[in-house]
Design an enzyme around this catalytic site. Structure first.
Site, PDB file in Angstrom:
ATOM      1  N   ASN A   1       6.546  16.436 -32.293  1.00  0.00           N
ATOM      2  CA  ASN A   1       5.960  15.613 -31.241  1.00  0.00           C
ATOM      3  C   ASN A   1       5.971  14.165 -31.731  1.00  0.00           C
ATOM      4  O   ASN A   1       5.332  13.849 -32.738  1.00  0.00           O
ATOM      5  CB  ASN A   1       4.522  16.023 -30.953  1.00  0.00           C
ATOM      6  CG  ASN A   1       4.400  17.451 -30.465  1.00  0.00           C
ATOM      7  OD1 ASN A   1       5.391  18.082 -30.121  1.00  0.00           O
ATOM      8  ND2 ASN A   1       3.187  17.964 -30.412  1.00  0.00           N
TER       9      ASN A   1
ATOM     10  N   LYS B   1       0.282  10.525 -18.730  1.00  0.00           N
ATOM     11  CA  LYS B   1       1.683  10.480 -19.150  1.00  0.00           C
ATOM     12  C   LYS B   1       2.600  11.253 -18.206  1.00  0.00           C
ATOM     13  O   LYS B   1       3.810  11.322 -18.435  1.00  0.00           O
ATOM     14  CB  LYS B   1       1.833  11.021 -20.571  1.00  0.00           C
ATOM     15  CG  LYS B   1       1.184  10.166 -21.652  1.00  0.00           C
ATOM     16  CD  LYS B   1       1.517  10.685 -23.039  1.00  0.00           C
ATOM     17  CE  LYS B   1       0.826   9.862 -24.118  1.00  0.00           C
ATOM     18  NZ  LYS B   1      -0.625  10.076 -24.139  1.00  0.00           N
TER      19      LYS B   1
ATOM     20  N   TYR C   1       2.091   5.073 -29.100  1.00  0.00           N
ATOM     21  CA  TYR C   1       0.957   4.931 -30.014  1.00  0.00           C
ATOM     22  C   TYR C   1       1.276   3.994 -31.176  1.00  0.00           C
ATOM     23  O   TYR C   1       0.370   3.430 -31.789  1.00  0.00           O
ATOM     24  CB  TYR C   1       0.521   6.303 -30.543  1.00  0.00           C
ATOM     25  CG  TYR C   1      -0.081   7.180 -29.492  1.00  0.00           C
ATOM     26  CD1 TYR C   1      -1.177   6.762 -28.749  1.00  0.00           C
ATOM     27  CD2 TYR C   1       0.451   8.428 -29.212  1.00  0.00           C
ATOM     28  CE1 TYR C   1      -1.731   7.568 -27.770  1.00  0.00           C
ATOM     29  CE2 TYR C   1      -0.093   9.246 -28.233  1.00  0.00           C
ATOM     30  CZ  TYR C   1      -1.187   8.815 -27.522  1.00  0.00           C
ATOM     31  OH  TYR C   1      -1.730   9.613 -26.554  1.00  0.00           O
TER      32      TYR C   1
ATOM     33  N   ASN D   1       0.819  24.210 -32.407  1.00  0.00           N
ATOM     34  CA  ASN D   1       1.101  22.849 -31.964  1.00  0.00           C
ATOM     35  C   ASN D   1       0.240  21.857 -32.751  1.00  0.00           C
ATOM     36  O   ASN D   1      -0.988  21.972 -32.751  1.00  0.00           O
ATOM     37  CB  ASN D   1       0.798  22.690 -30.474  1.00  0.00           C
ATOM     38  CG  ASN D   1       1.006  21.258 -29.991  1.00  0.00           C
ATOM     39  OD1 ASN D   1       2.136  20.812 -29.810  1.00  0.00           O
ATOM     40  ND2 ASN D   1      -0.070  20.510 -29.819  1.00  0.00           N
ATOM     41  N   GLU D   2       0.893  20.909 -33.422  1.00  0.00           N
ATOM     42  CA  GLU D   2       0.209  19.817 -34.134  1.00  0.00           C
ATOM     43  C   GLU D   2      -0.973  20.333 -34.955  1.00  0.00           C
ATOM     44  O   GLU D   2      -2.033  19.717 -35.003  1.00  0.00           O
ATOM     45  CB  GLU D   2      -0.272  18.752 -33.145  1.00  0.00           C
ATOM     46  CG  GLU D   2       0.856  17.985 -32.476  1.00  0.00           C
ATOM     47  CD  GLU D   2       0.362  16.818 -31.630  1.00  0.00           C
ATOM     48  OE1 GLU D   2      -0.826  16.806 -31.247  1.00  0.00           O
ATOM     49  OE2 GLU D   2       1.168  15.902 -31.354  1.00  0.00           O
TER      50      GLU D   2
ATOM     51  N   TRP E   1       6.522  14.691 -22.220  1.00  0.00           N
ATOM     52  CA  TRP E   1       5.086  14.953 -22.119  1.00  0.00           C
ATOM     53  C   TRP E   1       4.507  13.966 -21.107  1.00  0.00           C
ATOM     54  O   TRP E   1       4.379  12.811 -21.411  1.00  0.00           O
ATOM     55  CB  TRP E   1       4.395  14.794 -23.480  1.00  0.00           C
ATOM     56  CG  TRP E   1       2.967  15.249 -23.444  1.00  0.00           C
ATOM     57  CD1 TRP E   1       1.843  14.477 -23.353  1.00  0.00           C
ATOM     58  CD2 TRP E   1       2.513  16.603 -23.487  1.00  0.00           C
ATOM     59  NE1 TRP E   1       0.727  15.256 -23.318  1.00  0.00           N
ATOM     60  CE2 TRP E   1       1.105  16.566 -23.397  1.00  0.00           C
ATOM     61  CE3 TRP E   1       3.151  17.835 -23.552  1.00  0.00           C
ATOM     62  CZ2 TRP E   1       0.327  17.725 -23.392  1.00  0.00           C
ATOM     63  CZ3 TRP E   1       2.378  18.978 -23.557  1.00  0.00           C
ATOM     64  CH2 TRP E   1       0.984  18.919 -23.483  1.00  0.00           C
TER      65      TRP E   1
END
Length: 785
Positions: free
Chosen positions: A446, A547, A452, A391-392, A526
């Protein structure tokens, strides 16, 4: 037969080996400081101690200790001797402790005076360079947070020690009869078990029972070669949330006329694949996977949850109408996978290879270990269709060996389980030509456009563009969301105001555009629940990521929860929005209603105000406010304008009611306080500075800041932070608070520069100079430490 004895009471716990306190498992020492907003939480080695009387054993019996989770690593000692250790805080492991226990009988078989055994379990959630996770946006809780069991097994038994698995594997295969049109499918069950100390005296019996407990098939095999196949001529398929039908396989180890061990597992029979245009296909039928992600913690409990609480989470996800869950970012409890099997959720399961690849070469072996644990321990769950690789992982930069490690992990998964698909969650700024593309079977991104940086309309632009240039990639959206704090109730919601209303507006848009794109094989909000992140301090609610569609204590469903219920659920409902905006000024107001029915009537103080026909979202304007209190009721039913066929069926009307108070002035608490690192950001920070840096080598001074300083040090100086924040906003379009940057605190700005340069969403109007790093370094060099 095996005995399973919970060993969760009467523990003593210490952080410092001086001060001891009683503890009952499951337990974490970060239940408070992991989310209380103070920014720090205890990370280090702690100890649990208990006393165990040596069980009375029959000849050959063995005693095992099953640790259901030990975060993030640790060891087990019995009578001050190490019995074993484990590195990986989310999977279980089992140790044979028989030879470490005091004997209960002497050599002649006579009972000895009881002598308690001391069981010491050391848990450690400190950072170790070779253990994942290394860096992430959630609290790394420490402790024995899933409990401990004692197992007493015969000398010959099903293996429980190999990666903590059950010793029984079930692989259903659907056999389609293509030669006879209309013929029903058959299923072949491929069974295997692993027997310790097998001999010709032992056999394995496999018994298949249906969901009602009726016996439907049986076969026997020698314990020395226990593989078996069973044909089911007319199987009842596991159909996801529509029909999550479960069989049970019970494997019994038999010695002559005696059953000496037994293990059972439920399973489902299904087939699936993913098409880059049609998305996910289950048992030959397209299923648009739309759901949520989930973290496993609760308010002031941390991750030490009970089985009941895991099932409560699953019930809330079922209520919203989701058909898939991404279980982020680690292995979850067996109870939750069981619940997903029962509810029919399609699950993405993954390991905590997240955010940053460690520079320690030994860390990759830890990745492999955690992946093996994940697959071996959860192999039989029909809900799991996807194994997540990472992930990321490029958020802290692309490290040497990153691509090779991903290829190796993918190959490992395919070796262990060729029946399922592999996937990956890319960070938003990963380029379309990255070598990480094409490694896993399916991929996801994502994206947080509209939170953001950018606007929420950027989401569909990016997704459609990527799908256009990479039509061969099965694309999903693995994370998207916006913070929602229920205190804030603006009249005009806007991005990053942390209001419940903006969160709902954002998700209104996202729910709609995602349902319009069947090529997206899956999408995940998310997050389903707010969760602990000790480093965060945003929106006046520190220590948490807000969130979630539901608050961290599971008590309040935010407005956005009902957005998705309107899109996903078939249970008729109506929901009046704005109930927490309870005190309003002015003569009238606007009232929003969510419903999955097509007709909504609004009543004001018991009188019909208006009836509207529509789809999901109903807006009533100029609703009068009475002096004092106004009582609103929404009633929803059906009408011929509805587009969903199931809505043509007759439904009883459903209602919802709320009360508003008319006040002279809107309460101040409804407005987000301005914070020091808030602001709209500089349009282009590089155009506001007077540094004329060129491409020559950068100069550094130990007495002044530079790009080689850690992010944590830069954030500790206000002037240096404003340079970082301004430059980052100009390069990426993202307004990052200190608390968010703190998660990358141990990285230097130089190490993160390539990542920042590659960010920026879909906005291309920012003119970032090629020598941006030199300019930033020149500005930082003006500030003394």
């Amino acid at each position: 037969m095996r005995k399973i004895i919970p060993f969760n009471d009467n523990w003593s716990f210490t952080k410092d080996n001086i001060n001891w306190e009683p503890a009952t498992l499951p337990h974490t020492w970060n239940s408070i400081d992991g989310m209380d907003g103070k920014g720090e939480y205890h990370r280090g080695q702690c100890c649990y101690i208990n006393q165990l009387a040596t069980p009375t054993l029959r000849k050959g019996e063995r005693v095992f200790l099953e640790i259901l989770a030990l975060a993030l690593s640790g060891k087990v000692c019995v009578n001050d001797k190490e019995a074993g250790s484990h590195e990986g805080g989310y999977s279980s492991f089992v140790l044979d402790i028989t030879d470490f226990l005091h004997p209960s009988v002497d050599e002649d078989g006579f009972a000895l005076e009881p002598s308690p055994n001391t069981i010491s379990i050391y848990a450690d959630n400190a950072n170790h360079s070779h253990i994942y996770p290394q860096m992430a946006d959630f609290t790394f809780y420490g402790g024995l947070y899933r409990g401990v069991n004692l197992l007493i097994l015969s000398e010959t038994h099903f293996d429980v020690c190999y990666h903590g698995a059950s010793g029984l594997a079930i692989t259903p295969e659907i056999l389609t009869n293509h030669s006879t049109p209309g013929a029903s499918a058959k299923a072949m069950l491929h069974l295997n078990s692993w027997v310790v100390n097998a001999s010709p005296d032992y056999t394995v019996r496999y018994l298949i029972t249906d969901a009602d407990g009726r016996e439907v098939a049986e076969t026997w095999r020698p314990a020395e070669s226990p593989k078996a196949d069973i044909l089911l001529p007319s199987p009842h398929l596991w159909q996801g949330v529509e029909d999550p039908y479960l069989y049970t396989c019970t494997a019994t180890l038999v010695y002559r006329n005696e059953s000496v061990d037994e293990v059972s597992s439920r399973f489902g029979i299904r087939s699936f694949y993913v098409d880059p245009e049609k998305g996910f296909i289950l048992n030959g039928k397209p299923m648009m996977l739309r759901g949520v992600s989930r973290h496993q913690d609760r308010l002031y409990l941390g991750n030490a949850l009970t089985k009941k609480q895991h099932y409560e989470d699953a019930a809330l996800i079922h209520e919203i109408g989701a058909n898939t869950i991404r279980l982020a970012h680690y292995q979850h409890s067996k109870e939750f996978y069981d619940a997903c099997d029962e509810y029919g959720f399609i699950v993405w399961a993954e390991i905590p290879y997240i955010s940053s690849q460690s520079d320690d070469p030994a860390a990759h072996e830890n990745c492999r270990l955690q992946m093996k644990d994940l697959i071996y321990q959860n192999y039989n769950h029909p809900c799991i269709c996807f194994w997540g690789i990472s992930n990321e992982i490029t958020i802290a930069g692309e490290k040497p060996g990153l691509t090779e490690n991903h290829k190796d992990l993918n190959a490992l998964v395919k070796e262990l389980d060729p029946s399922r698909l592999t996937t990956i969650a890319h960070v938003s700024m990963l380029g379309p030509d990255s070598p990480l593309h094409g490694i896993t079977d399916v991929e996801s991104y994502n994206h947080y456009f509209g939170w953001y940086g950018g606007t929420y309309e950027n989401n569909e632009k990016w997704l459609d563009h990527f799908h256009e240039i990479h039509p061969e990639i099965c694309l999903g959206l693995s994370e998207y969301g916006a913070e929602g704090i229920i205190t804030y109730q603006p009249d005009t919601p806007k991005c990053r105001d942390y209001s419940e209303a903006y969160q709902a507006e954002y998700h209104e848009h996202m729910a709609k555009i995602l349902m319009e794109r069947p090529y997206l094989w899956s999408t995940y909000v998310w997050n389903m629940f707010d969760f602990g992140c000790a480093a965060r301090n945003e929106g006046g609610t520190a220590g948490r990521n807000n969130k979630g569609l539901v608050t961290m204590d599971r008590k309040i469903k935010k407005e956005a929860f009902y957005v998705y219920k309107a899109y996903w659920s078939k249970e008729p409902f109506v929901h009046l929005c704005g109930r927490r905006y309870a005190c309003r000024s002015g003569a009238s107001t606007t009232v929003k209603v969510y419903s999955n029915l097509s007709q909504v009537t609004l009543y004001v103080n018991g009188q019909i105000f208006d009836t509207k026909y529509g789809n999901k979202i109903f807006l009533f304007e100029n609703v009068p406010l009475s002096d004092g209190f106004t009582y609103l009721t929404a009633e929803a039913g059906t009408s011929p304008v509805c587009s969903d066929a199931w809505l043509f069926l007759p439904h009883a009307s459903v209602t919802d009611t709320m009360t508003l108070e008319k006040v002279a002035h809107k309460p101040d608490i409804y407005t987000l306080p301005q914070e020091d690192d808030d602001g709209d950001g500089v349009a282009n920070w590089f155009e506001t500075v007077d540094s004329a840096a060129d491409h020559s080598p950068m100069e550094y001074s130990e007495h002044h800041f530079s790009v080689h300083d850690k992010i944590s040090a830069i954030c500790g100086n206000e002037d240096a932070f404003h340079i970082l924040a301004g430059a980052m906003y100009s390069m990426t379009g993202m307004k990052m608070k200190k608390s968010m940057l703190a998660m990358m605190g141990e990285k230097t700005l130089f190490e993160l520069s390539d990542m920042f340069k590659s960010m920026g969403g879909t906005d291309s109007d920012k003119k970032v100079p090629e020598n941006a790093l030199q300019i930033i370094n020149s500005e930082l060099a003006k500030i003394k430490k």
